[in-house]
Design a protein around this motif. Structure first.
Motif, PDB file in Angstrom:
ATOM      1  N   HIS A  48      84.557  72.770  44.659  1.00  0.00           N
ATOM      2  CA  HIS A  48      85.854  73.074  44.493  1.00  0.00           C
ATOM      3  C   HIS A  48      86.227  74.540  45.440  1.00  0.00           C
ATOM      4  N   HIS A 104      93.330  71.867  44.454  1.00  0.00           N
ATOM      5  CA  HIS A 104      94.391  71.636  43.435  1.00  0.00           C
ATOM      6  C   HIS A 104      93.697  70.415  42.430  1.00  0.00           C
ATOM      7  N   ASN A 105      94.424  70.280  41.330  1.00  0.00           N
ATOM      8  CA  ASN A 105      94.042  69.559  40.339  1.00  0.00           C
ATOM      9  C   ASN A 105      94.571  68.095  40.579  1.00  0.00           C
ATOM     10  N   GLY A 136      96.294  74.771  39.934  1.00  0.00           N
ATOM     11  CA  GLY A 136      96.004  73.557  40.548  1.00  0.00           C
ATOM     12  C   GLY A 136      96.982  72.945  41.357  1.00  0.00           C
TER      13      GLY A 136
END
Length: 565
Positions: free
Chosen positions: A84, A115-116, A305
């Motif tokens: 990540h 980011h998520n 995120g």
């Protein structure tokens, strides 16, 4: 040794026992020194100050052990973030410390901010000025460095003015990431002209397929390098001192996470709005207190995120700020105009749609953050979502096609299908939502409604599995009532066939609480919640106002009766 010492006066002696006290103290000190020096064993059994040696050795052992644990923890942290590209840790970062609220305080940044949320597609074309190819003087962390993500969709005519508000900042440590979100006008051409006009500034422009505001911001965040971020729409403006004032705050206290200021509405509307002092969880849960163009720390964005692109009609900013609540961000307010929000004459189709479906959109945002609200509010929001308009349903289905790994759009569509008695389709949507749901607040909502659907289909074992999964995260009346109902139905079904109760429902509810059948007790319990207390307070306040009004009338009547003979 002291047998010959008599502490009492003897005969005609004039000396007091107090005269012996200094001698006793000296003897005691000599004896203690001799014992510790020659009789107390050291680490190796030899003579010396053994206690001091042992204590020092124990401390050294603890330090070595803690050093090993720290090294192991850092190695695990490196492995955890290997996939990540969020924040790279080095020796300086390890010493930077924690804020105590889960947010790291990094001193170095990686090239990309992950980011998520999924994005609708990669950049189709990227252009940048020459300074973007090199690090700024002093790097990105020596002093505050601001990344301004500028999302643009069919508003090319405003780009020049918006860019002027950035270039005119007194503080010069900034970069602009301009994202053209599939515009059909001349936005890309005008953005390209800005590259040439401001060739000495740090500007990168990106064009991509249309994915919505949240998606455009997320793409821009992938290119942002600053330790501070600002989301700016392509038709809005920054106050000329905003970055300088913010930089002063950050230098003064680098723990700050959010720096808002006053907003000036202009063009079709003219008004001023300043934010209230302090960050209120209750306030932000009720309605959005911060507009989009508020400066935020990179560490806060890394913790959240990015922006959720799955909400049909907007409110991306409110959804984002609600996500920050669990991280206890520190807020500093700039008491001057820092942002100019443009109101366009007339009303766009999107704004019309937004105003028509605002309550549905707010309900969806709240269900994204169920942990911040009373269950009664979330269940009410479910009913609002069930009644969604066909336009909202179509918008939702577009979101599902673009972002198939987001859980809540499936869930919201599942609620609609429950209302339309499309039970099998509702099951498919909710099971798919569960595949991607991670937050406890999402999991209990989906399982609770899934249990209701299975119960209506007579699939009691599936219903019980679902309600038990919801029960792990939520314990309010409606969950308990459905759990009892399903288990009773399952028990009756198995018992009626002469079979045995399956192991699946061992430990089930064996007796029905009286309040499930008593409206009065139900009301008492509901009023025991925070929402109930607030409701009682509101009613009490109204009753007191009525009582005061009655008292005023009585006083007036009494005065009239007294004055009239």
């Amino acid at each position: 040794m002291m047998a010959g010492i008599n502490l009492k006066k003897s005969g005609g002696s004039k000396s007091s026992w107090r005269g012996w006290l200094p001698i006793l103290v000296c003897v005691h000190l000599v004896a203690s020194f001799t014992f510790f020096m020659f009789f107390m064993p050291g680490e190796s059994g030899g003579a010396g100050f053994g206690v001091g040696t042992l204590a020092l050795t124990a401390d050294q052992v603890k330090i070595k052990q803690l050093t090993k644990e720290l090294a192991a923890a850092r190695e695990a942290l490196h492995e955890q973030h290997a996939d990540h590209d969020m924040l790279e840790l080095d020796d300086d970062d390890a010493n930077a410390g924690d804020k105590g609220d889960g947010l790291r305080v990094p001193t170095s940044l990686s090239k990309t901010l992950s980011h998520n949320f999924p994005i609708s597609g990669e950049a189709l074309e990227v252009k940048e000025t020459r300074p973007m190819k090199e690090e700024p003087e002093g790097g990105y962390t020596a002093k505050p460095f601001f990344s301004i993500v500028l999302a643009a969709y069919n508003q090319g005519k405003f780009l020049k003015e918006t860019m002027k508000s950035i270039v005119g900042q007194k503080y010069d440590r900034w970069e602009v990431i301009l994202v053209n979100d599939g515009s059909t006008d001349n936005t890309w051409d005008l953005a390209s002209e800005l590259i040439e006009r401001y060739a000495h500034q740090r500007i990168r422009i990106i064009t991509k397929r249309n994915g919505g505001l949240a998606d455009a911001r997320n793409v821009g965040l992938k290119h942002a390098k600053g330790n501070w971020l600002c989301m700016l729409d392509s038709d809005d403006l920054l106050g000329k001192d905003y970055l300088q004032r913010a930089a002063d705050f950050i230098v003064e206290d680098d723990r700050v996470d959010i720096i808002p200021g006053c907003m000036h509405n202009f063009d079709a509307v003219s008004s001023e709005w300043c934010f209230p002092e302090g960050f209120s969880v209750l306030g932000i849960a009720h309605w959005n207190k911060f507009h989009a163009s508020v400066l935020m720390s990179r560490r806060l964005m890394a913790a959240i995120g990015g922006y959720d692109p799955g909400i049909p009609w907007g409110l991306e900013d409110w959804n984002y700020w609600l996500s920050t609540v669990p991280h206890n961000p520190i807020v500093r307010f700039v008491p001057e105009t820092t942002f100019f929000y443009r109101h366009h004459a007339g009303t766009s189709m999107r704004k019309k749609m937004f105003s028509m479906y605002l309550e549905q959109t707010k309900a969806m945002v709240r269900t994204n953050h169920a942990e911040l609200y009373e269950p009664v509010q979330i269940l009410h929001d479910h009913e609002v979502i069930k009644d969604m308009h066909q336009d909202t349903l179509e918008k939702l289905q577009e979101k599902i096609l673009k972002y198939p790994t987001l859980p809540m759009p499936y869930f919201w569509r599942g609620l609609y299908r429950m209302k339309m008695v499309q039970q099998q389709k509702a099951v498919v949507d909710m099971q798919r939502a569960l595949q991607f749901a991670e937050k406890p607040g999402q999991i209990w909502q989906i399982n609770f409604r899934l249990a209701q659907v299975f119960d209506s289909l007579g699939e009691y074992q599936e219903a019980e599995r679902a309600i038990n999964a919801a029960f792990k995260h939520a314990y309010f009346d409606d969950v308990l009532a459905l759990k009892h109902k399903v288990e009773k139905e399952l028990k009756d079904k198995v018992g009626g066939g002469g079979g045995h109760l399956p192991m699946l429902i061992a430990g089930h509810v064996t007796s029905e609480p009286t309040y499930w059948g008593s409206p009065n007790e139900q009301e008492d319990i509901r009023q025991g919640t925070l929402a109930g207390k607030l409701l009682r307070l509101e009613r009490l306040d109204a009753a007191m106002r009525d009582q005061k009004a009655t008292e005023r009338k009585m006083v007036a009547l009494l005065a009239t009766a007294t004055e009239t003979p």
